[in-house]
Enzyme design. Structure first.
Site, PDB file in Angstrom:
ATOM      1  N   HIS A   1      46.282  13.664  -1.332  1.00  0.00           N
ATOM      2  CA  HIS A   1      45.293  14.726  -1.520  1.00  0.00           C
ATOM      3  C   HIS A   1      45.725  15.737  -2.577  1.00  0.00           C
ATOM      4  O   HIS A   1      46.898  16.064  -2.726  1.00  0.00           O
ATOM      5  CB  HIS A   1      45.049  15.453  -0.190  1.00  0.00           C
ATOM      6  N   ASP A   2      44.750  16.215  -3.338  1.00  0.00           N
ATOM      7  CA  ASP A   2      44.921  17.322  -4.291  1.00  0.00           C
ATOM      8  C   ASP A   2      45.821  16.993  -5.479  1.00  0.00           C
ATOM      9  O   ASP A   2      46.278  17.900  -6.170  1.00  0.00           O
ATOM     10  CB  ASP A   2      45.456  18.574  -3.577  1.00  0.00           C
TER      11      ASP A   2
ATOM     12  N   GLY B   1      51.111  15.045  -1.625  1.00  0.00           N
ATOM     13  CA  GLY B   1      50.025  15.959  -1.938  1.00  0.00           C
ATOM     14  C   GLY B   1      50.375  16.971  -3.017  1.00  0.00           C
ATOM     15  O   GLY B   1      51.528  17.355  -3.186  1.00  0.00           O
TER      16      GLY B   1
END
Length: 259
Positions: A120-121, A138
């Site tokens: 994520h991200d 992440g």
């Protein structure tokens, strides 16, 4: 071109007429597939996800899934993918979280080999190569023309600068400045990525300048602030765009560079 009858396509998905979706794929809500993209077979794409032009997604890939981050609670987050990327077998890419900007983003012309993971991200630039089983935690930021060897791993919030090279089975826990070559577990600096720079048509003059810059930061036993001051003097004398990239990759590090 066309959509195989065995695939399941959400009524809210936006799929360009030229897109090819092979057998046993699932294209979820709020997925957009751009012109010329191919989803070969047994792949899952979950939205909100926007995939640009001429991407190839191989079998058993999972693109745009919810992050397993425990802070994630079903918020509206996105995955944005550019053009001309190749996602080989079993690649996994997660959408963002609201604790960051809510977006995972991948640029153009990247090759993600089998079982690469992008958490994520993450923000990934252009023209990068990730060998089999490379993994990003992440909030990782990857520049342009980066190569990650097989089974290498990057800790959350780390950055890899443009034209850096990561050897096989390397564990990275700090930022890697642009143009550097690292390997081992834990990672250690091996020198400049001269081969990669030459392949990407960076001139010998620019490579010579970067060699001098590398020595200032890694060989002269200077404090980092002192090394940066000398680099800025070099920059005023040479006006090298590649030296500027090297300096910025150090100055913008929030986690601290590997040294």
């Amino acid at each position: 071109m066309g959509i195989d009858s065995s695939s399941i396509i959400s009524s809210s998905a936006k799929i360009h007429p030229s897109v090819d979706v092979g057998p046993f794929c699932i294209i979820g809500d709020n997925v957009e597939l751009g012109e010329g993209t191919s989803v070969l077979s047994h792949a899952i794409i979950k939205g909100p996800t926007k995939v640009g032009k001429n991407n190839i997604i191989y079998q058993f890939s999972s693109i745009g899934e919810d992050t397993p981050d425990k802070k994630y609670n079903g918020e509206h987050t996105k995955l944005i993918i550019g053009d001309n990327n190749t996602f080989r077998e079993g690649v996994t890419i997660h959408r963002g979280t609201i604790q960051d900007k809510g977006i995972t983003e991948i640029g153009n012309d990247n090759l993600l080999m089998a079982y690469t993971h992008v958490a994520h991200d993450c923000l990934i630039g252009n023209n990068n190569v990730f060998a089999n089983n490379a993994g990003l935690a992440g909030h990782v930021i990857i520049g342009d023309f980066v190569v990650m060897g097989g089974y290498s791993a990057v800790h959350q919030f780390c950055r890899l600068g443009d034209h850096s090279f990561v050897g096989m089975n390397t564990s990275i826990t700090m930022d890697i400045p642009a143009f550097l070559k690292v390997a081992s577990n834990p990672a250690r600096i091996l020198g400049l990525n001269s081969v990669g720079m030459t392949r990407n048509e960076i001139s010998n003059d620019s490579i010579s300048i970067l060699k001098k810059a590398f020595k200032l930061v890694y060989k002269k036993q200077l404090k980092l602030d002192e090394a940066i001051q000398r680099l800025e003097i070099m920059m005023s004398e040479t006006n090298s765009i590649h030296l500027e990239t090297f300096i910025k990759s150090i100055q913008t590090s929030s986690r601290g560079i590997l040294r």
